[in-house]
Design an enzyme around this catalytic site. Sequence first.
Site, PDB file in Angstrom:
ATOM      1  N   SER A  43       0.863  -1.180   0.000  1.00 65.82           N
ATOM      2  CA  SER A  43       0.000   0.000   0.000  1.00 65.82           C
ATOM      3  C   SER A  43       0.899   1.230   0.000  1.00 65.82           C
ATOM      4  CB  SER A  43      -0.924  -0.002   1.218  1.00 65.82           C
ATOM      5  OG  SER A  43      -0.177   0.068   2.412  1.00 65.82           O
ATOM      6  N   HIS A 154      -3.691  -6.128   2.151  1.00 69.20           N
ATOM      7  CA  HIS A 154      -2.787  -7.158   2.675  1.00 69.20           C
ATOM      8  C   HIS A 154      -3.445  -8.527   2.805  1.00 69.20           C
ATOM      9  CE1 HIS A 154      -0.039  -3.914   4.702  1.00 69.20           C
ATOM     10  NE2 HIS A 154       0.036  -3.920   3.385  1.00 69.20           N
ATOM     11  N   GLU A 163      -5.145  -2.917   8.829  1.00 69.38           N
ATOM     12  CA  GLU A 163      -4.407  -3.527   9.943  1.00 69.38           C
ATOM     13  C   GLU A 163      -5.122  -3.297  11.265  1.00 69.38           C
ATOM     14  OE1 GLU A 163      -0.493  -1.735   9.855  1.00 69.38           O
ATOM     15  OE2 GLU A 163      -0.427  -1.943   7.687  1.00 69.38           O
ATOM     16  N   GLU A 204       1.268  -9.690   6.856  1.00 64.22           N
ATOM     17  CA  GLU A 204       2.049  -9.256   8.005  1.00 64.22           C
ATOM     18  C   GLU A 204       1.923 -10.209   9.187  1.00 64.22           C
ATOM     19  OE1 GLU A 204       1.195  -5.082   8.641  1.00 64.22           O
ATOM     20  OE2 GLU A 204       2.232  -4.545   6.799  1.00 64.22           O
ATOM     21  N   ASP A 241      -4.804   0.663  11.357  1.00 67.13           N
ATOM     22  CA  ASP A 241      -4.397   1.443  10.185  1.00 67.13           C
ATOM     23  C   ASP A 241      -5.481   1.248   9.134  1.00 67.13           C
ATOM     24  OD1 ASP A 241      -3.279   2.646   7.985  1.00 67.13           O
ATOM     25  OD2 ASP A 241      -1.530   1.322   7.838  1.00 67.13           O
ATOM     26  N   GLU A 285      -4.442   5.099  12.164  1.00 62.61           N
ATOM     27  CA  GLU A 285      -3.521   5.557  11.113  1.00 62.61           C
ATOM     28  C   GLU A 285      -4.301   5.741   9.811  1.00 62.61           C
ATOM     29  OE1 GLU A 285      -0.063   2.994  10.764  1.00 62.61           O
ATOM     30  OE2 GLU A 285       0.162   3.491   8.643  1.00 62.61           O
ATOM     31  N   ASP A 312       0.598   8.369   7.462  1.00 62.70           N
ATOM     32  CA  ASP A 312       1.558   7.521   6.735  1.00 62.70           C
ATOM     33  C   ASP A 312       1.583   7.945   5.263  1.00 62.70           C
ATOM     34  OD1 ASP A 312       2.992   5.496   5.503  1.00 62.70           O
ATOM     35  OD2 ASP A 312       1.538   3.923   5.887  1.00 62.70           O
ATOM     36  N   LYS A 337       9.017   5.225   7.840  1.00 61.80           N
ATOM     37  CA  LYS A 337       9.495   4.061   7.088  1.00 61.80           C
ATOM     38  C   LYS A 337      10.740   4.487   6.305  1.00 61.80           C
ATOM     39  CE  LYS A 337       4.872   2.172   5.999  1.00 61.80           C
ATOM     40  NZ  LYS A 337       3.736   2.472   5.097  1.00 61.80           N
ATOM     41  N   HIS A 365       7.651  -1.352   9.872  1.00 61.81           N
ATOM     42  CA  HIS A 365       8.089  -2.338   8.873  1.00 61.81           C
ATOM     43  C   HIS A 365       7.345  -2.074   7.560  1.00 61.81           C
ATOM     44  CE1 HIS A 365       4.395  -5.137   9.626  1.00 61.81           C
ATOM     45  NE2 HIS A 365       4.084  -3.874   9.716  1.00 61.81           N
ATOM     46  N   LYS A 388       5.716  -0.501  14.845  1.00 67.73           N
ATOM     47  CA  LYS A 388       4.803  -1.561  14.396  1.00 67.73           C
ATOM     48  C   LYS A 388       5.585  -2.466  13.450  1.00 67.73           C
ATOM     49  CE  LYS A 388       2.362   0.420  10.397  1.00 67.73           C
ATOM     50  NZ  LYS A 388       1.090   0.452   9.676  1.00 67.73           N
TER      51      LYS A 388
END
Length: 428
Positions: A43, A154, A163, A204, A241, A285, A312, A337, A365, A388
């Site tokens: 993403s 994901h 998430e 993840e 998230d 998030e 993000d 990140k 990550h 995270k």
Amino acid sequence: MEKVIESIKAREIFDSRGNPTVEVDVILSDGTRGRAEVPSGASTGEKEAVELRDGGTRLQGKGVHKAVMNVNQDIAQALKGTDPFNQALVDQMMIDLDGTENKRKLGANAILGVSMAVARAAANSLKVPLYRYLGGTDLELPQTFHNVINGGEHADNGIDIQEFMITPVERDSFRDGFEKIVNTYHVLKKVIEEAGYTTGLGDEGGFAPDLSSSEEALQMLHDAILKAGYTPGKEIAIAFDAAASYFFNRETKNYDFEGKTYSPRELGEYYASLFEKFPEIISIEDPYGEEDWDSFAEFTEKYGQQIQIVADDPVCTNPKLIREAIKKGMANSILIKLNQIGTVTKTLEAIRLARKNGYTTMMSHRSGETGDPFIADFTVATNSAELKSGAPARSERVEKYNQLLRIEEELGQAGTRLAHFPDNVDYD
Ligand SMILES: O=C(O)[C@@H](CO)OP(=O)(O)O
Ligand SMILES: [Mg+2]
């Protein structure tokens, strides 16, 4: 004798999704080696530094031979003889050599691999742990956020939020907090099974059951925390998230979410109803799409006092964008990140900028990870307070937590205070 960078060699390796990625070895004149592996997102924010893939696109699965060649030729040549302890200089030389705004010529994956490997070689050469080399004193272990139910981009299920994370709130030590997370994760598996869903894993390491709604996912987390013997919000809290760019409709500027259409304001009200129903939610998030800065700011104005709002995709660890976001009063926390911006030095700048302005920082990550625990050391080094790194399952995720367990052992009691919303940081 002064130590310099002697040689640099990159190669194509594979990440946790089976996609090619870059690994770099940096050798110093004293014979020390530093190795780093580069992660890769799914993403990805539009404004991320460019991950160079053969064929010129960011498409998953495509090779990184060109990025590897850029390291082995141009970068290796340019950096030969450079001081490895001057990270800022090393990074700036690569930025200049690339010459583009978004690192599309050499590739952010090529540049970051070298940047991280130089830091590691320098630390190895001094025989100090990476977190010590990159950090200062008064280091603390972060609060960790564990993605235990995967949706959105994901996982192949019906949940649009990407998430669902659990995080320890009260803990005697990092190890104690992590053990609570592991216990909850195992109980969650049973909760999902008992509800008649499968317990296959997403990218993840979280479960990816085909639930009918995000609310059902939150309810399962709530139940699992209780069944594991903890009090939601007191010992284990929840974060999510939304990664809302995934369900943002660019034509209507509305959000097509789990079978319904929401205006930005309605989406905000929906999130607020979740906060009310599950008061143990402490962090959200990307509640809005990466272009929808106005809604992001409005949401922060309304809920920023009660909850952590992490940006993000809109800011992509880019100091320029972070500066704009701060001006706009958007979010109160920044996701960090390394590969979104492409060098260790620029990432440090992003962290400093956020923290100086009262924003918290959450290190992250990528959904495509490697076994490299660099971010664990980097989180401690920068006192980033939050990290995270996915579920407490699948070794490319757990490697980071295991590294934190080792660091805690070295730091001893000094590092075990819960570092959430740090009050003792003196950056700049
Ligand atoms: O959106 C995110 O925060 C990340 C990491 O969880 O996902 P990806 O690496 O796919 O961008
Ligand atoms: Mg995100």
